[in-house]
Design a protein around this motif. Structure first.
Motif, short mmCIF file in Angstrom:
data_model
loop_
_atom_site.label_atom_id
_atom_site.label_comp_id
_atom_site.label_asym_id
_atom_site.label_seq_id
_atom_site.Cartn_x
_atom_site.Cartn_y
_atom_site.Cartn_z
N LEU A 1 0.80 -1.22 0.00
CA LEU A 1 0.00 0.00 0.00
C LEU A 1 0.84 1.28 0.00
N ALA A 2 2.15 1.14 -0.19
CA ALA A 2 3.02 2.31 -0.18
C ALA A 2 2.61 3.31 -1.25
N ALA A 3 2.58 4.58 -0.86
CA ALA A 3 2.23 5.64 -1.80
C ALA A 3 3.37 5.84 -2.80
N SER A 4 3.07 6.54 -3.88
CA SER A 4 4.09 6.83 -4.89
C SER A 4 5.18 7.73 -4.31
N ALA A 5 6.31 7.77 -4.98
CA ALA A 5 7.43 8.60 -4.51
C ALA A 5 7.01 10.07 -4.40
N GLY A 6 6.21 10.52 -5.36
CA GLY A 6 5.77 11.92 -5.32
C GLY A 6 4.87 12.21 -4.14
N ARG A 7 3.95 11.30 -3.85
CA ARG A 7 3.06 11.49 -2.71
C ARG A 7 3.82 11.36 -1.41
N ARG A 8 4.79 10.46 -1.36
CA ARG A 8 5.62 10.32 -0.15
C ARG A 8 6.35 11.64 0.13
N ALA A 9 6.92 12.24 -0.91
CA ALA A 9 7.62 13.51 -0.73
C ALA A 9 6.66 14.59 -0.25
N TRP A 10 5.43 14.60 -0.80
CA TRP A 10 4.43 15.60 -0.38
C TRP A 10 4.13 15.47 1.10
N TRP A 11 3.94 14.26 1.59
CA TRP A 11 3.64 14.04 3.00
C TRP A 11 4.83 14.36 3.89
N PHE A 12 6.03 14.06 3.45
CA PHE A 12 7.21 14.39 4.23
C PHE A 12 7.36 15.90 4.37
N GLU A 13 7.10 16.62 3.29
CA GLU A 13 7.18 18.09 3.37
C GLU A 13 6.10 18.63 4.30
N ARG A 14 4.93 18.04 4.27
CA ARG A 14 3.85 18.45 5.17
C ARG A 14 4.22 18.17 6.62
#
Length: 334
Positions: free
Chosen positions: A306-319
């Motif tokens: 269920l891991a999110a895409s690399a782009g979504r992972r980066a978005w959540w890390f920035e948040r």
């Protein structure tokens, strides 16, 4: 007990971003994203909806850190009765949705969906009543979608189905108070959700006499202890509900429900049944209408699947970084 603020680097090292597909579209969402963290006390969840700003989302992070880094308050019960949740589906789809909620004796039905009309709501509620029989409990949730006149009209159309309560029929507190005055003779209580969890002053709804019941959610209120304090101060019955959490986030809700002095209503914590897949295996779904109290850990295969895409992972890390900065700034001011 103050909530710790671990270094950001430690949180990023522990973080997993997941994307859970829903079996049925729910409030405009087909996939639910969440960021999971493993703290010293166990797994926890940071999952404000993507449209929320950083100030609001930072409250959710405070709750996640409390749950993962501090012990939970003492539990008064080891299992929580929960309701089924029915999205704004066609009446013909109701039976299939209810079947996902094993043994639930209560159903919360979404109404006032944008693009639908009152007749759709009536048909959906009628289908739930038929499926559950006269002993089933039915509550409806409008998410603030009606004005006072629309809500009053809708209540009269739905009252024949023996409503347990009406959740957030109008958006504003003064509207809730006016509607409560108008429909008092019907004996249908009003529950407040958004007027509590999205308010700058969550006690205002109680002071205004605008609700009979509070719907409380752990993450939006900043943690289990803050939610308990709010209920104690308000002096109103509380229903613990989810914010479409993963099973990890739902375990935060069961910890809150377990710690409440009184639990007069079935809680809205059965929403893992709305997912096709969850991070826990098995998921924290109702069994005979109940959820066990206790921490939940995700399975490693599900975290990968269920891991999110690399782009979504980066978005959540920035948040996460921005919300962490806000919490740190609050501490400096305090």
């Amino acid at each position: 007990m103050s909530t710790p603020l671990p270094p950001l680097a430690d949180l990023l090292d522990r973080a997993h971003v997941v994307a859970l597909p829903l079996a049925t579209r729910f409030r405009g969402v087909d996939v639910r994203e969440a960021l999971l963290l493993e703290g010293p006390e166990g797994w926890t969840e940071f999952s404000p909806f993507v449209e929320y700003g950083d100030a609001e989302a930072s409250v959710w992070l405070r709750a996640a850190l409390e749950f993962g880094w501090t012990p939970t308050p003492p539990a008064r019960r080891d299992a929580i009765p929960v309701n089924a949740t029915i999205p704004a589906v066609d009446a013909g789809a109701v039976a299939a949705v209810l079947a996902r909620f094993d043994g639930c004796r209560t159903a919360k039905i979404k109404v006032a969906e944008p693009g639908q009309v009152l007749a759709d709501d009536v048909d959906r509620v009628a289908a739930v009543r038929e499926a559950m029989g006269p002993e089933g409990r039915i509550r409806v949730d409008a998410n603030g979608g009606w004005n006072v006149d629309e809500a009053e009209h809708a209540v009269h159309a739905l009252a024949a189905f023996d409503l347990e309560y009406l959740e957030q029929p109008c958006a504003e507190i003064d509207e809730l108070a006016e509607l409560r005055r108008r429909i008092r003779y019907l004996g249908i209580p009003i529950a407040a959700d958004e007027s509590v969890r999205k308010a700058e002053d969550p006690m205002r709804v109680a002071r205004a006499g605008a609700a009979d019941i509070l719907v409380i959610k752990v993450q939006p209120l900043g943690g289990v202890r803050r939610a308990l304090a709010l209920v104690a101060e308000a002096g109103l019955p509380a229903v613990v509900s989810s914010a479409l959490d993963t099973s990890v986030g739902l375990s935060m809700g069961t910890a809150l429900a377990a710690a409440l002095g009184d639990l007069d209503y079935d809680c809205g914590l059965g929403t893992a049944s709305l997912f096709d897949l969850d991070v826990a295996d098995p998921a924290l779904r109702p069994r005979d209408g109940m959820l066990p109290v206790g921490r939940v850990s995700p399975s490693a295969p599900r975290l990968t699947e269920l891991a999110a895409s690399a782009g979504r992972r980066a978005w959540w890390f920035e948040r996460l970084e921005r919300c962490h900065t806000l919490l740190a700034a609050e501490r400096e001011i305090a």
